[in-house]
Write a protein that holds these residues in place. Structure first.
Motif, PDB file in Angstrom:
ATOM      1  N   LEU A 459     -59.667  27.613 122.668  1.00 30.52           N
ATOM      2  CA  LEU A 459     -60.684  28.558 122.212  1.00 30.52           C
ATOM      3  C   LEU A 459     -61.997  28.224 122.904  1.00 30.52           C
ATOM      4  O   LEU A 459     -62.479  27.089 122.830  1.00 30.52           O
ATOM      5  CB  LEU A 459     -60.863  28.453 120.693  1.00 30.52           C
ATOM      6  N   VAL A 460     -62.599  29.218 123.596  1.00 32.66           N
ATOM      7  CA  VAL A 460     -63.890  29.050 124.244  1.00 32.66           C
ATOM      8  C   VAL A 460     -64.897  29.948 123.535  1.00 32.66           C
ATOM      9  O   VAL A 460     -64.763  31.169 123.552  1.00 32.66           O
ATOM     10  CB  VAL A 460     -63.831  29.421 125.743  1.00 32.66           C
ATOM     11  N   VAL A 461     -65.881  29.335 122.870  1.00 32.16           N
ATOM     12  CA  VAL A 461     -66.939  30.102 122.204  1.00 32.16           C
ATOM     13  C   VAL A 461     -68.084  30.257 123.196  1.00 32.16           C
ATOM     14  O   VAL A 461     -68.779  29.291 123.519  1.00 32.16           O
ATOM     15  CB  VAL A 461     -67.404  29.413 120.909  1.00 32.16           C
ATOM     16  N   ASN A 462     -68.269  31.484 123.690  1.00 27.86           N
ATOM     17  CA  ASN A 462     -69.206  31.754 124.782  1.00 27.86           C
ATOM     18  C   ASN A 462     -70.443  32.477 124.253  1.00 27.86           C
ATOM     19  O   ASN A 462     -70.390  33.650 123.899  1.00 27.86           O
ATOM     20  CB  ASN A 462     -68.502  32.607 125.850  1.00 27.86           C
ATOM     21  N   ASN A 463     -71.554  31.750 124.189  1.00 21.47           N
ATOM     22  CA  ASN A 463     -72.832  32.368 123.816  1.00 21.47           C
ATOM     23  C   ASN A 463     -73.809  32.368 124.984  1.00 21.47           C
ATOM     24  O   ASN A 463     -75.002  32.577 124.815  1.00 21.47           O
ATOM     25  CB  ASN A 463     -73.448  31.679 122.589  1.00 21.47           C
ATOM     26  N   GLY A 464     -73.305  32.090 126.183  1.00 25.72           N
ATOM     27  CA  GLY A 464     -74.098  32.221 127.391  1.00 25.72           C
ATOM     28  C   GLY A 464     -75.105  31.122 127.639  1.00 25.72           C
ATOM     29  O   GLY A 464     -75.938  31.219 128.541  1.00 25.72           O
TER      30      GLY A 464
END
Length: 593
Positions: A459-464
């Protein structure tokens, strides 16, 4: 030679040099009474203090080479440790033959070499030489004891001195070196030595201290290797007999019934725990992501490395033994079981607060809440650092799930690679992982490894950006959006591109899932957690917003409040408004004394 006990020093006391006071206090606590002193100016603060104290038995020797051999003889015949004191310059070089002799005979000689301000080393100051490197066979341990200017300095100084004095007897004993800085202070007005906590080194069962008098005990578990059945049984048996609680996080991998994760309660801003704090903390495992929360408790460290690790700045004992041996010993001392309500009280308080959790935005915290409940039984879970680790440790996971994390350093490096290694060790077991976008892209090349199996699901949580730096409680938060450019490293790696990771993953043979809302996540996660090993490994990319991440953490830190917690927050705010951050730190230091 003349014994200083016959000298009249009625008007003399101890030096006002705090670090020298600490050394003398701990020498007394560790039973080091015999001293061979050589003349000089740089060691006057120490020698002038020692000869004022009738505890010490002092002898004089002009020649340091002879002094070291006198100490060898004293130690060999008396069986006691013997200290040496010399001045600066080449005086200490003359200790080398005697210390070498002591090294090979394992005699406890404490060489205290005096030195002026360390910044003078290498600057052609008179009588100032470099002692930063020692020969291999003249000392078991070598430390520098510098001046004390703060409570932090005092703590660090006491730990260093304890470490050195323990080394005199540890592993059979031997010589030890302390390089003692001096300010040449001529003020000897100190009447009493400070009460410095000695750290006791325990290796033999006959030396084990009593647990009588400790009402509440907490076992703090850091990152831990796989638990053996023997250790699990020993810890649980100890808890049953001493009414103890196991303070842990997911990477501790404790699976017994006495566990409690402090991440939720300890982060609560206006709340102080209602359950009574422990007065003894037993620390096992390696580094711990969270402390025990038992600030006033004594700390015992149990580890076969026998090293001083004063993680909570309250260490009193180090037990050089296997953890199971320690817990089995104490469990055998107590035959009857007690009512085990201490762990239950902590668990009940945690559960009561968690049930009051408010609605939060789509974020690491919200994702962790959903996914922690549905991870397949018996899986392995790898947890990355910072905001991800914080979010997941708010919530319980199944006791059938093993958890790993690069908590040894808690850095950004190699989180995905470590998870790959874990998954390769057992290709027939599902391996899940959760990482942030910067952590993932830092290590993204590892996904190209052709050994990756279908049991791998990330799981990759991408908030930039590094959302950690935009959390309301982080020091960088005060910079606002200006923190994005350099501190939070926003805008890299496609700036939350919806195609970049998709193409990369699919081209490498991964099944790709994505979500940008709660509804999309709940739909996609069903595929992510299927309990069977699928044809392909999976990458699940969830897009969140850093403001939502901050708001979620704020909500978790303000679920409940109580009067004690509110009073503490109000006092902190008042002090901060008047004295600032440095003032708060100074007051904390004073309160510890």
């Amino acid at each position: 030679m003349k014994n200083s006990k016959t000298t009249n020093l009625a008007n003399k006391n101890y030096t006002v040099e705090k670090h020298t006071q600490i050394l003398i206090s701990l020498m007394k606590s560790h039973g080091i009474r015999k001293i061979v002193a050589s003349p000089g100016a740089t060691n006057i603060c120490l020698v002038g203090s020692l000869q004022s104290d009738p505890f010490f038995e002092i002898y004089s020797s002009v020649d340091e080479r002879s002094a070291a051999y006198i100490a060898v003889g004293l130690a060999a015949e008396s069986g006691e440790p013997v200290a040496l004191s010399c001045t600066a310059s080449t005086a200490s070089r003359n200790y080398i033959p005697g210390l070498t002799e002591a090294y090979y005979r394992k005699l406890p000689i404490l060489a205290i070499t005096a030195t002026s301000y360390l910044g003078n080393v290498g600057q052609y100051y008179g009588q100032t030489i470099d002692r930063s490197t020692r020969l291999n066979d003249i000392a078991m341990e070598s430390v520098v004891v510098d001046c004390v200017h703060s409570s932090e300095d005092e703590w660090a100084c006491s730990v260093k001195v304890n470490k050195a004095l323990i080394a005199l007897r540890k592993n059979g004993g031997g010589p030890v070196h302390i390089n003692l800085v001096t300010t040449y202070n001529q003020d000897f007005s100190c009447k009493t030595l400070p009460a410095i906590r000695p750290i006791r080194y325990i290796r033999e069962l006959k030396e084990m201290p009593s647990l009588d008098g400790y009402r509440h005990i907490a076992i703090l578990v850091g990152v831990h290797t796989k638990w053996t059945e023997e250790l699990s049984t020993a810890v649980d048996d100890f808890c049953k007999k001493y009414n103890a609680v196991v303070v842990m996080n997911h990477a501790s991998n404790y699976k017994g019934e006495y566990g409690y994760n402090p991440a939720l309660l300890s982060n609560m801003a206006g709340y102080i725990e209602e359950t009574e704090k422990a007065d003894l903390v037993i620390y096992i495992g390696s580094i711990s992501r969270y402390n025990s929360g038992m600030k006033a408790a004594s700390l015992w460290r149990v580890n076969p490395d026998g090293m001083i690790r004063d993680v909570e700045k309250n260490l009193s004992h180090v037990f050089d033994m296997k953890e199971e041996q320690f817990f089995q010993y104490y469990a055998e001392q107590k035959k009857e079981y007690v009512e085990c309500d201490y762990a239950k009280n902590w668990q009940r308080e945690y559960n009561n607060i968690l049930q009051k959790m408010p609605e939060i935005p789509f974020s690491n915290v919200w994702i962790a809440k959903q996914l922690s409940k549905i991870l397949p039984e018996g899986a392995v879970f790898h947890l990355a650092g910072s905001n991800t680790a914080r979010a997941w440790n708010f919530f319980p996971i199944s006791k059938t799930i093993e958890c790993y994390s690069n908590d040894g350093t808690m850095g950004i490096d190699g989180q995905v690679s470590a998870m790959i290694g874990e998954s390769l060790a057992n290709p027939h077991r599902l391996h899940f992982g959760a990482v942030g976008d910067l952590t993932f892209f830092y290590d993204m090349n590892s996904l190209g490894n052709h050994h990756i199996c279908s049991n791998f699901r990330l799981l990759v949580v991408n908030n930039g950006k590094g959302a950690e730096f935009r959390i309301y409680s982080h020091p960088a938060y005060g910079f606002g959006e200006a923190a994005d450019e350099y501190m939070a490293a926003a805008g890299h790696f496609g700036n939350k591109s919806s195609a970049l990771l998709r193409h990369y993953a699919e081209d490498l043979g991964f099944e790709y899932l994505t979500a940008s809302t709660k509804e999309e996540f709940l739909k996609a996660v069903k595929r992510f957690v299927v309990p069977e090993i699928t044809e392909k490994p999976m990458i699940f990319e969830a897009f969140t917003d850093s403001n939502d991440e901050s708001n979620a953490i704020y909500a978790m830190n303000h679920i409940v409040a109580n009067l004690k917690g509110k009073a503490k927050e109000m006092a902190k705010d008042m002090i901060q408004s008047v004295a600032g951050d440095k003032g708060v730190a100074k007051i904390k230091g004073l309160l510890k004394k």
